[in-house]
Design an enzyme around this catalytic site. Structure first.
Site, mmCIF file in Angstrom:
data_model
loop_
_atom_site.group_PDB
_atom_site.id
_atom_site.type_symbol
_atom_site.label_atom_id
_atom_site.label_comp_id
_atom_site.label_asym_id
_atom_site.label_seq_id
_atom_site.Cartn_x
_atom_site.Cartn_y
_atom_site.Cartn_z
ATOM 1 N N SER A 62 0.810 -1.301 -0.268
ATOM 2 C CA SER A 62 -0.035 -0.005 -0.249
ATOM 3 C C SER A 62 0.853 1.403 0.165
ATOM 4 O O SER A 62 1.508 1.438 -0.751
ATOM 5 C CB SER A 62 -0.782 0.069 1.394
ATOM 6 N N HIS A 166 -8.580 1.711 -0.849
ATOM 7 C CA HIS A 166 -8.424 0.578 -1.871
ATOM 8 C C HIS A 166 -9.635 0.149 -2.215
ATOM 9 O O HIS A 166 -10.019 -1.038 -2.685
ATOM 10 C CB HIS A 166 -7.731 -0.593 -1.409
#
Length: 267
Positions: A62, A166
């Site tokens: 991430s 996300h």
């Protein structure tokens, strides 16, 4: 994290204070706009403390993709921090417009969890390891899904994040972040830097980093691809050992250790 950053990367800490107007470590729990720059700085500080190890490939989970690109030589640390500041601010703003959150489903069958996500209109945001999937979406749907998971005997934990990261709810932030990325210089890395949303080396960091705001982290697939490319030792150089645990749960026949752990540093 704060002490290591102050000793190893005081330049980044000073830059973060200048850009944010506060010390992000002192108020790291006050929002994504502070947490992401703090974690970025800490990642590079711990990387330096670990001796800036040089491997054959590198990946970040991430937000960690930014630090991985710096470690891989594709991005300078200072503009990387600027991007972390912008990323955190945009994601927080998007979450304020459309409130959401994330839950971790632990121990359930992946197919069952994915079906449940579809039924409740949620996104599978992170496929971290066998038996560990993170769902993202609107708060009401997350609450309903969490109750169903628990009824099905699956442990469901609400994650301490400020939005539905996300997932498509970050689309507005992704578009603005791409505009910021277009202003930053990227170079060819000195070693392959893997995108954790594409599970392959970055072809276009600008496109990949922007897409990561709305696309799932395919951590299992990323690790398996790296193993397939010859990786048999995984060193975690950021703060903590969470990713080390995910490697151990996902791959067989590899070594995984965190260089932030005293026992690993002195082994």
């Amino acid at each position: 994290m704060a002490a290591v950053t102050a000793s190893q990367r005081p330049d980044l800490l000073e830059q973060a204070r200048d850009e944010l107007g506060v010390d992000p470590f002192g108020q790291i729990g006050d929002g994504t706009h502070l947490a992401q720059p703090a974690l970025y700085c800490a990642s590079l500080a711990h990387f330096k403390q670990a001796g800036s190890p040089d491997g054959t490939m590198i990946a970040g989970h991430s937000l960690g993709e930014l630090a991985a690109l710096v470690a891989g030589g594709a991005l300078d640390a200072e503009p990387g921090l600027e991007l972390a500041v912008i990323r955190g601010r945009l994601m927080e703003e998007a979450a304020e417009v459309t409130p959401g959150g994330m839950i971790a489903a632990l121990g359930g069958e992946e197919a069952t969890v994915r079906e449940l996500a579809t039924n409740f209109g949620l996104t599978v945001a992170n496929d971290n390891a066998p038996g560990q999937v993170v769902l993202s979406g609107p708060l009401e749907s997350l609450g309903e899904a969490r109750r169903q998971l628990r009824a099905d005997g699956v442990k469901a934990i609400r994650l301490p994040v400020a939005g539905a990261f996300h997932s498509p709810l970050m689309a507005g932030a992704a578009e603005k972040f791409r505009a910021a990325l277009d202003e930053v210089e990227f170079r060819q890395p000195r070693l392959p830097v893997f995108s954790s949303t594409a599970a392959e080396p970055f072809a276009d960091p600008r496109q990949g980093l922007a897409a990561a705001l709305t696309e799932p982290v395919l951590w299992q697939a990323t690790l398996k691809r790296m193993q397939g490319e010859g990786a048999d030792t995984f060193l975690e150089t950021g703060p903590g050992d969470v990713l080390t645990g995910l490697v151990r749960r996902t791959l067989e026949g590899v070594e995984a250790r965190s260089l932030a752990e005293p026992e690993a540093v002195h082994a």
